[in-house]
Every structure is written in C-alpha cells, then in structure tokens.
Motif scaffolding. Structure first.
Motif, short mmCIF file in Angstrom:
data_model
loop_
_atom_site.label_atom_id
_atom_site.label_comp_id
_atom_site.label_asym_id
_atom_site.label_seq_id
_atom_site.Cartn_x
_atom_site.Cartn_y
_atom_site.Cartn_z
N TYR A 28 6.21 2.06 -12.29
CA TYR A 28 5.02 1.24 -12.56
C TYR A 28 5.43 -0.21 -12.85
CZ TYR A 28 2.43 5.54 -12.63
OH TYR A 28 1.88 6.74 -12.25
N ARG A 29 6.67 -0.44 -13.17
CA ARG A 29 7.21 -1.81 -13.30
C ARG A 29 8.02 -2.18 -12.07
NH1 ARG A 29 9.38 -5.70 -12.54
NH2 ARG A 29 10.60 -7.07 -13.88
N ALA A 30 8.92 -1.27 -11.65
CA ALA A 30 9.90 -1.63 -10.62
C ALA A 30 9.26 -1.83 -9.24
CB ALA A 30 10.98 -0.55 -10.52
N ARG A 31 8.12 -1.20 -9.01
CA ARG A 31 7.54 -1.31 -7.66
C ARG A 31 6.45 -2.38 -7.58
NH1 ARG A 31 7.16 4.53 -4.89
NH2 ARG A 31 6.69 3.18 -3.11
N THR A 32 6.39 -3.27 -8.56
CA THR A 32 5.35 -4.29 -8.55
C THR A 32 5.51 -5.24 -7.37
OG1 THR A 32 5.64 -4.23 -10.95
CG2 THR A 32 4.02 -5.78 -10.10
N ALA B 228 -0.16 1.54 -9.50
CA ALA B 228 -0.68 2.92 -9.49
C ALA B 228 -1.47 3.19 -8.21
CB ALA B 228 -1.55 3.14 -10.73
N ALA B 229 -2.29 2.20 -7.81
CA ALA B 229 -3.08 2.37 -6.58
C ALA B 229 -2.15 2.38 -5.36
CB ALA B 229 -4.10 1.25 -6.46
N HIS B 230 -1.14 1.50 -5.38
CA HIS B 230 -0.22 1.39 -4.24
C HIS B 230 0.58 2.68 -4.03
CE1 HIS B 230 2.68 -0.36 -1.50
NE2 HIS B 230 3.66 -0.06 -2.33
N ILE B 231 1.03 3.27 -5.15
CA ILE B 231 1.85 4.50 -4.99
C ILE B 231 0.96 5.75 -5.07
CG2 ILE B 231 3.94 3.40 -5.90
CD1 ILE B 231 3.50 4.80 -8.55
N ASP B 232 -0.33 5.53 -5.25
CA ASP B 232 -1.28 6.62 -5.30
C ASP B 232 -0.91 7.64 -6.38
OD1 ASP B 232 -3.52 7.93 -4.57
OD2 ASP B 232 -2.66 8.98 -2.84
#
Ligand code: 2HG
Ligand code: ZN
Length: 454
Positions: A309-313, A255-259
């Motif tokens: 939120y799962r795929a971009r971990t 969430a923080a990474h993708i803002d």
C-alpha cells in the motif's frame, strides 16, 4: 569515422542505433521526459566503458550514463546527438571482503540484496524500483529509499568505486584502505554527482548484518498532523528500520489499483513502520499508542501485503496518467503546515487554469520527505498536463517548500527537471562553485550536459 563507427570497433560492446531498439533509453519512467535521437552503447566491461568514453571525447559527442533508467528527474534522458552508455551489462558481483563487495555498476539492487541475503547480510538500500535500479545509478544519484533511517543513503553504503573520467582515463578507488586520510575524497565527490563528472563502472558496497526478524506495522491516523505528532513516540519503537507515510487518498488509490481493499480506514493518513523485532516486542506499539488503529504483518507474505500500500504508489500513479513529480523535504515541525499550503497552492493554480488536478502525497516520514505527485484529472487529454501548466504547478509547490524552510529535492536529485531551482535552494555562490567543480572534472562539458549544472 563517425562516432557510431568508432563505437562498433570496441570489443565487449554492442551498439544500438535502430529507432525501435533505442526508444526505451530515450524516455524516463513516467513518460514525461523524452530525449534523443541518440545512439546507445552497451559495454560489458570497464575497459569497454573507457573505450566508449574515449571515442565520444575524440568525436566531441556528449555521453549520458544510464543504469536501470528508474530516475525521476530526467537525469538520464539524453539530449539530441548524445551517446547513452547503458551500464546494465556490467553485472558481476565479487567476493565479500572487509564487509564490502565490489559490484559492477549494472548490478540491480535486487540482485545485490539476494547476494547479501544468501550470506545473512543486507545491502541496506530498499527501493520500490530495486528490480531495475542499479548500484551504479544508486551511487550516481545518492539514492535513499525506505531504510535511510537505519542504513543512511547510498553515500553511507559506498566504500569505494571505479569510474571513467571524461577523457577516458580510469579512477580506481575500489578498495581504498579503510583509514585513508590522503586529501580530497574523490569517491565521495562522485556520489550524487548524477553522471556529470565521471562514468561509474564499479561500486564497493558496504553490507550489514541482515535483520533476523522483521515486522511491518501500518497505522491509520485521523490526519497528517496527528501522524506527525506521533513521530517521537514511533521513534521509540524497538528496532525501527523504516518510518514511512502515505496520505489516505494515496492508499485508497493503491488499493483500487491492486484491487485489494485496504485493511484500515483511508480517510486520514497512514504511517508504515518496519521493525527488526519480533511481534511480542512490536506489540509494545499498543502501549505507546493505545488508541491506534493498527495492522501488523509478521511473515514475509503478510509484510509484503501491507507494504504494497506504500511501495506500489508510484506504479498506481503512473497507471493513472503522466504525473508531475516533486520530491521535497520539510522539517517535521513545519511538515503538516507545508503540505496544507502546497495542496492549497496547487489547487489554486489548477483552478485558475480550469484544469483538474489530483495531488497524491506519500514518502519517508522519518526524514520529513514528501513525494508530491500531481496527476491530471481523468478528463485531461492524453492524461497529461500541458507543459506550461506543469511548470506552474511545480513552481507553486516549490515556492511553498522554500517558504517553509524545506528542500526542493530530498532524495531524487536535480537532473534536468529541477535544475532551474538549484540556485534558489543553494544560492549563487554554491552553484558557481559547483560549476567550477564540474569544469575541473569535465573541461569539455561532455558528461551528461544539462544535468545538475548547465
Ligand atoms: C518512493 O519513495 C520513491 O516510493 C518514488 O522515491 C517516489 O514516485 C515517486 O514520486
Ligand atoms: Zn522515495
């Protein structure tokens, strides 16, 4: 003539030797594993691949096959003096026949999926790295991904293949008869062999009818044990395609990474379910799990918004530093306990070294698969662990996994990164048999040396 000169004579093949041009082929996606110096050959046809392998065999030079270079166990990182055979130029897709299509090894999973989608079909292999990962790499590593629950791993998708043997001869089983019970299954032997037995040039890929509907659910549980306890009920959801999970801290990191703030609390554990059922049926989830906090994505955009939120971990982890990556599996009854033990053991090792560590846990819940990613804390020099500490952290995780009856590699394979642990998992007798299989296919030991078995 040196091998570089011999490679330059091959038709339909370019050869890279310049340090800048080859740099990207020598390092893995995370930046932890580096190899070379090496020459890179980029053949564009299967006969050119055979010619490259023949030239390397004549010169006694190791060959490292490479697809999209998205592997996570250093299985395509070349030793010094090797020739990397990059297969991304073999990107032709044939016609669908008998429910399967022959694709060049370099066709990306994304390209195969859009080819399939245009015909109302799906390739059934969903990887976050699908824009770069190739069908040849998926075959060579028996890749898994989010939809294993429905479609199986790559092994289940592969109806045939063509490959170049270490002496340059060609094994052509692209279109074996559907029923063909004639001896050892050589295609199956190559699937998951990590480029150590032959160089795959074409894969015959089984396609499936595409789901007509798709619904994505994200469910926030108070804890991992609560999420695991819900798995039998979640398996009852209509049309379940995928059942994934992420620790709340991993979701918060994405969430923080993708803002983009997470739509549910992140203090526990999230489960992601994908269904090929419309929303009215998906709302049965409310009956199955009455007090559950749920977010639902129905349209393509809403679904993607939840899945990220799962795929971009992996991407969010890489943005924070050079991770130590483990890919373990533990049977569901011991899944939560194993993870608590893993985290405890990791924290002990890190405390002992006075080095900050941030565990990021996520994976494929249906198969009891956890991607344990360990990140150095923000204050770590170069945002990486000293290699000696990385090795101790790996050992801390894998000892716990073995003690809980799990596997040291659920889907990413062995590569160079996990080779030292293979015998602990499979036992000396099985590894000795693997070595004899390797010697039978590759007596000179020139194909991907140092990977899987030494
Ligand atoms: C996934 O499931 C991939 O997202 C990558 O297998 C896992 O980055 C990882 O550790
Ligand atoms: Zn995975």
């Amino acid at each position: 003539m040196d091998v570089g000169g011999a490679l330059r004579e091959i038709a339909d093949c370019s050869v890279l030797t310049d340090a800048g041009a080859v740099a990207g082929y020598l390092v893995d996606w995370t930046g932890r594993w580096r190899g070379g110096p090496a020459i890179v050959a980029r053949p564009r046809t299967a006969p050119a691949v055979a010619a490259v392998v023949r030239a390397c065999a004549a010169a006694g030079v190791p060959v490292v096959p490479q697809g999209g270079n998205t592997g996570l166990v250093a299985g395509a990182v070349p030793p010094a003096g090797a020739v990397v055979v990059s297969l991304t130029g073999l990107d032709a897709i044939g016609e669908v026949s008998d429910g399967a299509v022959v694709a060049g090894a370099g066709v990306t999973l994304a390209a195969l999926e859009s080819f399939a989608a245009a015909r109302g079909l799906t390739c059934g292999l969903a990887l976050a790295s699908g824009e770069s990962a190739t069908v040849g790499g998926a075959a060579a590593t028996n890749a898994g991904g989010a939809e294993v629950l429905r479609y199986g791993t790559a092994r289940a998708r592969i109806a045939g293949l063509r490959a170049v043997l270490p002496d340059g001869a060609v094994l052509d089983r692209r279109r074996p008869p559907v029923k063909d019970n004639t001896g050892y299954d050589l295609v199956d032997q190559l699937v998951g062999s990590e480029g150590t037995l032959a160089v795959i040039t074409d894969v015959t890929w089984r396609l499936e009818p595409a789901p007509r509907e798709r619904t994505v659910l994200a469910l926030a549980f108070g804890s991992l044990p609560d999420a695991v306890a819900a798995v039998p009920r979640l398996r009852g959801l209509p049309g379940l395609l995928a059942l994934e999970w992420s620790d709340g801290a991993a979701v918060a990191r994405v969430a923080a990474h993708i803002d983009s703030p997470a739509p549910l609390p992140t203090d526990g554990c999230w489960v992601f379910a994908e269904l090929d059922a419309p929303l009215s049926e998906a709302s049965e989830v409310a009956e199955l799990l009455p007090d559950q906090r749920i977010a639902v994505g129905v349209g393509a955009e809403d679904r993607a918004r939840l899945w990220r939120y799962r795929a971009r971990t992996t991407e969010a982890v890489n943005a924070a530093g050079v991770p130590v990556k483990l890919d373990v599996g533990v049977p569901l009854p011991r899944f939560a306990a194993a993870q608590a033990a893993v985290v405890r053991a990791v924290r002990e090792v890190a405390a002992d070294a006075a080095f900050p560590v941030e565990p990021v846990l996520f994976g494929h819940l249906a198969e009891g698969n956890v991607h344990v990613n360990l990140l150095p804390g923000a204050s770590a020099p170069d945002r990486r662990f000293p290699e000696e500490l990385a090795v101790r952290l790996e050992a801390a995780v894998l000892e716990q996994v073995l003690a809980h009856g799990g596997t040291i590699s659920a889907e990413h394979g062995i590569g160079r990164a996990k080779r030292a642990w293979l015998e602990r998992q499979r036992g000396g007798a099985q590894v000795a048999l693997m070595r004899r299989i390797k010697a039978a296919w590759d007596p000179a030991g020139l194909l991907n040396p140092g990977v899987l078995v030494d």
